[in-house]
Each structure stands twice: as C-alpha cells, then as structure tokens.
Design a protein around this motif. Structure first.
Motif, PDB file in Angstrom:
ATOM      1  N   VAL A  88      43.386 -10.087 -15.437  1.00 38.92           N
ATOM      2  CA  VAL A  88      43.831  -9.256 -14.322  1.00 38.92           C
ATOM      3  C   VAL A  88      44.930 -10.013 -13.595  1.00 38.92           C
ATOM      4  CG1 VAL A  88      43.156  -8.115 -12.186  1.00 38.92           C
ATOM      5  CG2 VAL A  88      41.552  -8.210 -14.082  1.00 38.92           C
ATOM      6  N   VAL A  89      46.097  -9.386 -13.494  1.00 39.90           N
ATOM      7  CA  VAL A  89      47.232  -9.999 -12.810  1.00 39.90           C
ATOM      8  C   VAL A  89      47.803  -9.006 -11.818  1.00 39.90           C
ATOM      9  CG1 VAL A  89      47.846 -11.531 -14.721  1.00 39.90           C
ATOM     10  CG2 VAL A  89      48.860  -9.279 -14.591  1.00 39.90           C
ATOM     11  N   SER A  90      48.644  -9.493 -10.952  1.00 39.53           N
ATOM     12  CA  SER A  90      49.355  -8.642 -10.018  1.00 39.53           C
ATOM     13  C   SER A  90      50.422  -7.854 -10.770  1.00 39.53           C
ATOM     14  CB  SER A  90      49.997  -9.507  -8.930  1.00 39.53           C
ATOM     15  OG  SER A  90      50.753  -8.726  -8.058  1.00 39.53           O
ATOM     16  N   ARG A 114      45.251   0.311  -9.003  1.00 41.64           N
ATOM     17  CA  ARG A 114      46.405   0.808  -8.241  1.00 41.64           C
ATOM     18  C   ARG A 114      46.316   0.422  -6.770  1.00 41.64           C
ATOM     19  NH1 ARG A 114      50.009   4.817 -10.383  1.00 41.64           N
ATOM     20  NH2 ARG A 114      50.534   5.015  -8.187  1.00 41.64           N
ATOM     21  N   PHE A 115      45.139   0.597  -6.160  1.00 43.29           N
ATOM     22  CA  PHE A 115      44.974   0.272  -4.742  1.00 43.29           C
ATOM     23  C   PHE A 115      45.144  -1.227  -4.471  1.00 43.29           C
ATOM     24  CE2 PHE A 115      42.093   4.173  -3.997  1.00 43.29           C
ATOM     25  CZ  PHE A 115      43.204   4.974  -3.844  1.00 43.29           C
ATOM     26  N   SER A 116      44.754  -2.051  -5.425  1.00 41.89           N
ATOM     27  CA  SER A 116      44.859  -3.499  -5.223  1.00 41.89           C
ATOM     28  C   SER A 116      46.152  -4.085  -5.792  1.00 41.89           C
ATOM     29  CB  SER A 116      43.655  -4.199  -5.861  1.00 41.89           C
ATOM     30  OG  SER A 116      43.641  -3.991  -7.247  1.00 41.89           O
ATOM     31  N   GLY A 117      46.976  -3.252  -6.410  1.00 37.01           N
ATOM     32  CA  GLY A 117      48.246  -3.744  -6.960  1.00 37.01           C
ATOM     33  C   GLY A 117      48.053  -4.632  -8.170  1.00 37.01           C
ATOM     34  N   ALA A 118      47.031  -4.321  -8.972  1.00 40.26           N
ATOM     35  CA  ALA A 118      46.707  -5.149 -10.126  1.00 40.26           C
ATOM     36  C   ALA A 118      46.915  -4.366 -11.413  1.00 40.26           C
ATOM     37  CB  ALA A 118      45.253  -5.611 -10.043  1.00 40.26           C
ATOM     38  N   VAL A 119      46.931  -5.090 -12.514  1.00 41.86           N
ATOM     39  CA  VAL A 119      46.993  -4.489 -13.841  1.00 41.86           C
ATOM     40  C   VAL A 119      46.216  -5.408 -14.791  1.00 41.86           C
ATOM     41  CG1 VAL A 119      49.192  -5.603 -14.423  1.00 41.86           C
ATOM     42  CG2 VAL A 119      48.526  -3.504 -15.583  1.00 41.86           C
ATOM     43  N   GLN A 120      45.474  -4.783 -15.710  1.00 42.64           N
ATOM     44  CA  GLN A 120      44.740  -5.558 -16.719  1.00 42.64           C
ATOM     45  C   GLN A 120      45.594  -5.638 -17.965  1.00 42.64           C
ATOM     46  OE1 GLN A 120      40.530  -4.784 -17.281  1.00 42.64           O
ATOM     47  NE2 GLN A 120      40.590  -3.441 -15.481  1.00 42.64           N
ATOM     48  N   VAL A 121      45.873  -6.850 -18.395  1.00 46.74           N
ATOM     49  CA  VAL A 121      46.740  -7.055 -19.556  1.00 46.74           C
ATOM     50  C   VAL A 121      45.994  -7.853 -20.613  1.00 46.74           C
ATOM     51  CG1 VAL A 121      48.883  -6.966 -18.229  1.00 46.74           C
ATOM     52  CG2 VAL A 121      47.753  -9.145 -18.555  1.00 46.74           C
ATOM     53  N   ARG A 122      46.524  -7.769 -21.823  1.00 44.61           N
ATOM     54  CA  ARG A 122      45.968  -8.555 -22.924  1.00 44.61           C
ATOM     55  C   ARG A 122      46.501  -9.982 -22.844  1.00 44.61           C
ATOM     56  NH1 ARG A 122      47.304  -5.345 -28.170  1.00 44.61           N
ATOM     57  NH2 ARG A 122      46.400  -7.209 -29.061  1.00 44.61           N
ATOM     58  N   ILE A 123      45.684 -10.909 -23.242  1.00 46.66           N
ATOM     59  CA  ILE A 123      46.076 -12.333 -23.244  1.00 46.66           C
ATOM     60  C   ILE A 123      46.790 -12.637 -24.542  1.00 46.66           C
ATOM     61  CG2 ILE A 123      45.270 -14.712 -23.218  1.00 46.66           C
ATOM     62  CD1 ILE A 123      42.916 -13.797 -21.537  1.00 46.66           C
ATOM     63  N   VAL A 137      42.356 -11.035  -0.588  1.00 50.27           N
ATOM     64  CA  VAL A 137      42.068  -9.700  -0.055  1.00 50.27           C
ATOM     65  C   VAL A 137      42.161  -8.654  -1.163  1.00 50.27           C
ATOM     66  CG1 VAL A 137      42.843  -7.937   1.572  1.00 50.27           C
ATOM     67  CG2 VAL A 137      42.839 -10.340   2.250  1.00 50.27           C
ATOM     68  N   ARG A 138      43.155  -8.780  -2.011  1.00 51.80           N
ATOM     69  CA  ARG A 138      43.319  -7.814  -3.100  1.00 51.80           C
ATOM     70  C   ARG A 138      42.212  -7.947  -4.134  1.00 51.80           C
ATOM     71  NH1 ARG A 138      49.593  -8.474  -4.362  1.00 51.80           N
ATOM     72  NH2 ARG A 138      48.925  -7.617  -6.339  1.00 51.80           N
ATOM     73  N   VAL A 139      41.749  -9.162  -4.399  1.00 55.70           N
ATOM     74  CA  VAL A 139      40.630  -9.368  -5.321  1.00 55.70           C
ATOM     75  C   VAL A 139      39.359  -8.764  -4.729  1.00 55.70           C
ATOM     76  CG1 VAL A 139      39.109 -11.117  -6.316  1.00 55.70           C
ATOM     77  CG2 VAL A 139      41.567 -11.399  -6.456  1.00 55.70           C
ATOM     78  N   ALA A 140      39.140  -8.968  -3.436  1.00 57.30           N
ATOM     79  CA  ALA A 140      37.944  -8.411  -2.785  1.00 57.30           C
ATOM     80  C   ALA A 140      37.981  -6.881  -2.812  1.00 57.30           C
ATOM     81  CB  ALA A 140      37.839  -8.922  -1.354  1.00 57.30           C
ATOM     82  N   LEU A 141      39.132  -6.286  -2.530  1.00 57.35           N
ATOM     83  CA  LEU A 141      39.266  -4.829  -2.568  1.00 57.35           C
ATOM     84  C   LEU A 141      39.017  -4.303  -3.978  1.00 57.35           C
ATOM     85  CD1 LEU A 141      40.111  -2.120  -1.260  1.00 57.35           C
ATOM     86  CD2 LEU A 141      42.462  -2.686  -1.913  1.00 57.35           C
TER      87      LEU A 141
END
Length: 155
Positions: free
Chosen positions: A107-109, A146-155, A118-122
C-alpha cells in the motif's frame, strides 16, 4: 439495433456497451500513471481478497487462541480489533500486512510515497467497516483507498 443486441448489452453491463460504442477506458491505473502490469501496477482483486483472507485468518487465530479462549461470539469482535491494530501498525511501518506481503502487494500513497499516520488510520478504519472496501472505482481502488489517497500495487 435488434432486441438481441439490446439484451446482450444489458447483460454485459454499461462498460461493455460503452466499449462496443468506441469508448476507450484504458487500463487500470492509467489515470494514476502506473504501469499496466508488473511491479508497481494496480493489484488485482483476487490478490487483494486472498491477502485479506490470510490477514483475517491470522487475526481470528490470535483472538481465538490468546484472548477469547474459544468463546465464539466474542472471537469475531476481537479479531476485528486485532485487524485494525495489525493494519495500522504494519501498513504504517512497512507498507503491507502479512497477507499482502505473502501475495506480493504493498500500500503506497497515490503520489508514490509512504502513507502518513492519519491516512493509515483512516484507511484501516474504513477497511474494518467493510462497505467502503466493497465499492470500487474504474481503476479498481476501493473507497477506503480513495478517501485515504492510497493505492495497492504489486511488488
């Protein structure tokens, strides 16, 4: 358009009907500037669900064995609390839970950096609510991402 085409477009959904009309949606993650496949690309739903299943099983095992001592009604509630803490600690520090690491996800920004506290907690709280994680956009990102401004990517 005959009745078979109209019925076929209804069954296949609005995206397929729009693609038949010539609309180009691109690939998942194109709007975010991510590659189509390989490392750094958007994680597919199967990998994400597999990672969540591993994390949930781990949390249930911890709750069952260490906290509730087999009391079944309370085990799920404790497992949810453990999932919240596990998600906050592991995503906040290394960017992936044990299940995500096992399935090769991170999980990255959206801008490529690490998520703030704060974004991780949300994000973790919204994952535990489950409903935001079940609603996805066209890039395959859940509302929790979307609400936390994150995206799950492949390593």
């Amino acid at each position: 358009m005959d009745n078979r085409q109209a019925l076929g477009s209804w069954l296949s959904g609005p995206r397929a009907a729009a693609e038949q009309a010539g609309v180009d949606f691109g690939y998942r993650g194109q709007q975010l500037g991510l590659p189509e496949d390989g490392p750094g690309s958007i994680a597919r739903p199967g990998r994400r669900l597999g990672a969540l299943a591993v994390d949930w099983a781990l949390c249930m095992l911890i709750a069952y064995g260490l906290i509730t001592d087999g009391y079944r009604q309370a085990t799920g509630n404790w497992a949810l609390l453990i999932l919240l803490v596990l998600s906050m600690l592991t995503i906040g520090t290394i960017g992936s839970t044990p299940g995500k690491r096992l399935f090769g996800l991170r999980v990255v920004s959206v801008d490529g950096g690490r998520l703030g506290l704060v974004r991780v907690a949300l994000r973790s709280l919204l994952v535990c609510l489950a409903l935001p994680a079940l609603i996805w956009d066209r890039d395959g990102r859940g509302l929790h991402d979307r609400f936390s401004g994150a995206v799950q990517v492949r390593i």
